[in-house]
Design a protein around this motif. Structure first.
Motif, PDB file in Angstrom:
ATOM      1  N   ALA A 198       0.834  -1.205   0.000  1.00 27.31           N
ATOM      2  CA  ALA A 198       0.000   0.000   0.000  1.00 27.31           C
ATOM      3  C   ALA A 198       0.866   1.250   0.000  1.00 27.31           C
ATOM      4  O   ALA A 198       1.742   1.404   0.852  1.00 27.31           O
ATOM      5  CB  ALA A 198      -0.917  -0.002   1.217  1.00 27.31           C
ATOM      6  N   VAL A 199       0.616   2.145  -0.949  1.00 25.00           N
ATOM      7  CA  VAL A 199       1.376   3.393  -1.050  1.00 25.00           C
ATOM      8  C   VAL A 199       0.416   4.548  -1.289  1.00 25.00           C
ATOM      9  O   VAL A 199      -0.700   4.363  -1.781  1.00 25.00           O
ATOM     10  CB  VAL A 199       2.428   3.336  -2.178  1.00 25.00           C
ATOM     11  N   HIS A 200       0.862   5.742  -0.923  1.00 25.46           N
ATOM     12  CA  HIS A 200       0.087   6.935  -1.210  1.00 25.46           C
ATOM     13  C   HIS A 200       0.272   7.358  -2.668  1.00 25.46           C
ATOM     14  O   HIS A 200       1.272   7.011  -3.310  1.00 25.46           O
ATOM     15  CB  HIS A 200       0.535   8.088  -0.306  1.00 25.46           C
ATOM     16  N   ALA A 201      -0.672   8.123  -3.151  1.00 29.17           N
ATOM     17  CA  ALA A 201      -0.503   8.742  -4.463  1.00 29.17           C
ATOM     18  C   ALA A 201       0.534   9.851  -4.319  1.00 29.17           C
ATOM     19  O   ALA A 201       0.392  10.723  -3.465  1.00 29.17           O
ATOM     20  CB  ALA A 201      -1.827   9.310  -4.955  1.00 29.17           C
ATOM     21  N   GLY A 202       1.585   9.793  -5.116  1.00 26.53           N
ATOM     22  CA  GLY A 202       2.647  10.792  -5.002  1.00 26.53           C
ATOM     23  C   GLY A 202       3.319  10.795  -3.655  1.00 26.53           C
ATOM     24  O   GLY A 202       3.422  11.845  -3.006  1.00 26.53           O
ATOM     25  N   PRO A 203       3.800   9.639  -3.154  1.00 21.12           N
ATOM     26  CA  PRO A 203       4.419   9.597  -1.824  1.00 21.12           C
ATOM     27  C   PRO A 203       5.651  10.491  -1.766  1.00 21.12           C
ATOM     28  O   PRO A 203       6.391  10.621  -2.740  1.00 21.12           O
ATOM     29  CB  PRO A 203       4.796   8.120  -1.653  1.00 21.12           C
ATOM     30  N   LEU A 204       5.860  11.087  -0.592  1.00 22.48           N
ATOM     31  CA  LEU A 204       6.980  12.004  -0.396  1.00 22.48           C
ATOM     32  C   LEU A 204       8.198  11.248   0.140  1.00 22.48           C
ATOM     33  O   LEU A 204       8.057  10.237   0.830  1.00 22.48           O
ATOM     34  CB  LEU A 204       6.577  13.108   0.575  1.00 22.48           C
ATOM     35  N   PRO A 205       9.391  11.736  -0.165  1.00 22.99           N
ATOM     36  CA  PRO A 205      10.602  11.049   0.294  1.00 22.99           C
ATOM     37  C   PRO A 205      10.845  11.223   1.775  1.00 22.99           C
ATOM     38  O   PRO A 205      10.369  12.175   2.402  1.00 22.99           O
ATOM     39  CB  PRO A 205      11.714  11.706  -0.528  1.00 22.99           C
ATOM     40  N   THR A 206      11.607  10.299   2.330  1.00 24.53           N
ATOM     41  CA  THR A 206      12.067  10.391   3.706  1.00 24.53           C
ATOM     42  C   THR A 206      13.569  10.107   3.714  1.00 24.53           C
ATOM     43  O   THR A 206      14.185   9.981   2.654  1.00 24.53           O
ATOM     44  CB  THR A 206      11.295   9.414   4.617  1.00 24.53           C
ATOM     45  N   VAL A 207      14.145  10.025   4.907  1.00 23.14           N
ATOM     46  CA  VAL A 207      15.583   9.792   5.012  1.00 23.14           C
ATOM     47  C   VAL A 207      15.841   8.576   5.894  1.00 23.14           C
ATOM     48  O   VAL A 207      15.044   8.231   6.764  1.00 23.14           O
ATOM     49  CB  VAL A 207      16.325  11.025   5.571  1.00 23.14           C
ATOM     50  N   ALA A 266      -0.950   3.444   4.951  1.00 24.45           N
ATOM     51  CA  ALA A 266      -0.145   2.840   3.893  1.00 24.45           C
ATOM     52  C   ALA A 266       0.999   2.071   4.537  1.00 24.45           C
ATOM     53  O   ALA A 266       1.080   1.946   5.762  1.00 24.45           O
ATOM     54  CB  ALA A 266       0.372   3.905   2.932  1.00 24.45           C
ATOM     55  N   SER A 267       1.896   1.576   3.735  1.00 19.55           N
ATOM     56  CA  SER A 267       3.033   0.803   4.234  1.00 19.55           C
ATOM     57  C   SER A 267       4.005   1.721   4.971  1.00 19.55           C
ATOM     58  O   SER A 267       3.937   2.947   4.866  1.00 19.55           O
ATOM     59  CB  SER A 267       3.718   0.076   3.076  1.00 19.55           C
ATOM     60  N   PRO A 268       4.950   1.143   5.754  1.00 18.95           N
ATOM     61  CA  PRO A 268       5.716   1.933   6.739  1.00 18.95           C
ATOM     62  C   PRO A 268       6.456   3.155   6.209  1.00 18.95           C
ATOM     63  O   PRO A 268       6.550   4.159   6.910  1.00 18.95           O
ATOM     64  CB  PRO A 268       6.691   0.904   7.320  1.00 18.95           C
ATOM     65  N   PHE A 269       7.003   3.102   4.999  1.00 17.08           N
ATOM     66  CA  PHE A 269       7.816   4.208   4.504  1.00 17.08           C
ATOM     67  C   PHE A 269       7.143   4.970   3.363  1.00 17.08           C
ATOM     68  O   PHE A 269       7.823   5.659   2.591  1.00 17.08           O
ATOM     69  CB  PHE A 269       9.194   3.715   4.074  1.00 17.08           C
ATOM     70  N   SER A 270       5.817   4.857   3.274  1.00 16.03           N
ATOM     71  CA  SER A 270       5.057   5.690   2.346  1.00 16.03           C
ATOM     72  C   SER A 270       4.489   6.862   3.139  1.00 16.03           C
ATOM     73  O   SER A 270       3.741   6.660   4.100  1.00 16.03           O
ATOM     74  CB  SER A 270       3.925   4.891   1.697  1.00 16.03           C
ATOM     75  N   PHE A 271       4.853   8.085   2.760  1.00 18.30           N
ATOM     76  CA  PHE A 271       4.457   9.264   3.522  1.00 18.30           C
ATOM     77  C   PHE A 271       3.701  10.255   2.635  1.00 18.30           C
ATOM     78  O   PHE A 271       4.125  10.537   1.511  1.00 18.30           O
ATOM     79  CB  PHE A 271       5.677   9.952   4.137  1.00 18.30           C
ATOM     80  N   ASP A 272       2.591  10.779   3.182  1.00 14.19           N
ATOM     81  CA  ASP A 272       1.836  11.811   2.486  1.00 14.19           C
ATOM     82  C   ASP A 272       2.074  13.178   3.104  1.00 14.19           C
ATOM     83  O   ASP A 272       1.336  14.127   2.849  1.00 14.19           O
ATOM     84  CB  ASP A 272       0.342  11.477   2.490  1.00 14.19           C
ATOM     85  N   ARG A 273       3.121  13.287   3.908  1.00 14.00           N
ATOM     86  CA  ARG A 273       3.491  14.547   4.552  1.00 14.00           C
ATOM     87  C   ARG A 273       5.019  14.641   4.561  1.00 14.00           C
ATOM     88  O   ARG A 273       5.705  13.625   4.589  1.00 14.00           O
ATOM     89  CB  ARG A 273       2.948  14.602   5.978  1.00 14.00           C
ATOM     90  N   HIS A 274       5.503  15.859   4.539  1.00 10.23           N
ATOM     91  CA  HIS A 274       6.946  16.069   4.384  1.00 10.23           C
ATOM     92  C   HIS A 274       7.606  16.357   5.726  1.00 10.23           C
ATOM     93  O   HIS A 274       7.200  17.285   6.437  1.00 10.23           O
ATOM     94  CB  HIS A 274       7.192  17.238   3.431  1.00 10.23           C
ATOM     95  N   TYR A 275       8.619  15.561   6.079  1.00 13.47           N
ATOM     96  CA  TYR A 275       9.466  15.915   7.218  1.00 13.47           C
ATOM     97  C   TYR A 275      10.839  15.260   7.113  1.00 13.47           C
ATOM     98  O   TYR A 275      11.477  14.929   8.107  1.00 13.47           O
ATOM     99  CB  TYR A 275       8.792  15.610   8.562  1.00 13.47           C
ATOM    100  N   ALA A 276      11.318  15.091   5.878  1.00 15.91           N
ATOM    101  CA  ALA A 276      12.667  14.565   5.670  1.00 15.91           C
ATOM    102  C   ALA A 276      13.693  15.563   6.211  1.00 15.91           C
ATOM    103  O   ALA A 276      13.633  16.758   5.920  1.00 15.91           O
ATOM    104  CB  ALA A 276      12.912  14.306   4.191  1.00 15.91           C
TER     105      ALA A 276
END
Length: 306
Positions: A198-207, A266-276
């Motif tokens: 499961a992923v978001h539409a347009g998932p944002l990157p993380t670190v 969604a799955s653990p590293f799929s993010f719909d918000r930015h905080y990288a």
């Protein structure tokens, strides 16, 4: 050579930190509840850090150059530690987390997508502390993990009995079965089994950061002289598509990605918000990070073999 005490240090990058401190010639003491003995040559104090009287008794007559606190999750734990170590150490380093920046867990200023988040986005000196919340309740603590870390940093920042620094770690990977969160195994297992991710539409990157690199950051922080928070992450943000692409290259199997509606889990590293996070401050202070792209394939191989 310094006298360094590690609170926790029984597993994963905490144990590796203890081993590396000892190998570097420092006099190392580990304090935990005794479930796992430390490596040979490391002193072991068996005590529950939540029991202030017992902790004070275990520390009686001892002083240290630095404390590295691996397992401080609440302002209550931080306050106990601040009292117990006041006058016993010149430096206190707390392992914190990228989650302190998560805008889903606190009212934080919005960071523009694509702009790495600096330490100043969460100022522990200005953070409100609420020690009367039910921090003793495991379910409450799990749900408020990020807030517990923010408030713990705030307590130790205000303590004043030692120089305080916090290391805000990115998502930690590597080590195969040692990676007890199971988040990388979640992805490798689903790709191997052909299961949907499961992923978001347009998932944002993380670190991310490799567990060995995080142990090195903590060793550096324990023996340095900077204060305040510092972000710890490898160079090169990555989104869930990039992560699953690395797994696909190691397995020869294409991931099955299912897009979920906005706001859905969604799955653990799929993010719909930015905080990288930004690691610029740590670099300015002298630490040099690896690149995520250089170590991630090896971490995936370890997860596949576990």
């Amino acid at each position: 050579m310094q006298k360094i005490i590690v609170i926790g240090g029984s597993r994963y990058f905490g144990r590796l930190l203890v081993e590396r401190l000892h190998a570097a010639g420092h006099r190392v003491t580990v304090v935990n509840r005794g479930s796992t003995p430390p490596p040979p040559g490391v002193e072991h104090l068996v005590v529950d850090r939540d029991d202030e009287a017992a902790l004070r008794a275990a520390l009686d007559g001892r002083t240290f150059d630095a404390v590295v606190d691996q397992v401080c999750y609440t302002p209550v734990q931080a306050a106990i530690a601040a009292r117990a170590f006041a006058g016993r150490t010149r430096r206190y380093v707390m392992t914190s987390t990228i989650e302190v920046y998560d805008p889903a867990t606190a009212a934080l200023p919005a960071a523009p997508a694509g702009t790495p988040v600096p330490e100043s986005a969460v100022d522990p000196a200005a953070w409100r502390v609420a020690p009367d919340l039910p921090w003793h309740d495991p379910a409450y603590l799990e749900e408020h993990y990020a807030e517990g870390k923010r408030q713990a940093e705030a307590v130790l920042t205000a303590a004043g009995g030692f120089a305080f620094a916090s290391v805000r770690s990115a998502h930690v990977l590597g080590g195969g079965a040692l990676e007890f969160t199971g988040r990388l195994a979640h992805y490798t297992g689903r790709v191997l089994r052909g299961e949907e991710i499961a992923v978001h539409a347009g998932p944002l990157p993380t670190v991310f950061i490799h567990h060995e690199e995080l142990a090195d950051v903590l060793l550096w922080a324990a023996t340095a002289d900077f204060t305040g928070p510092v972000n710890a992450c490898s160079d090169g943000p990555l989104d869930v598509h990039g992560l699953t692409a690395v797994i696909a290259s190691r397995t020869g199997r294409e991931p099955r990605l299912r897009t979920v509606p906005a706001g859905a889990d969604a799955s653990p590293f799929s993010f719909d918000r930015h905080y990288a996070m930004s690691n610029a401050r740590a670099k300015e202070l002298g630490f040099r990070f690896s690149r995520t792209a250089d170590w991630l394939p090896g971490a995936v191989a370890e997860a596949l073999a576990a």
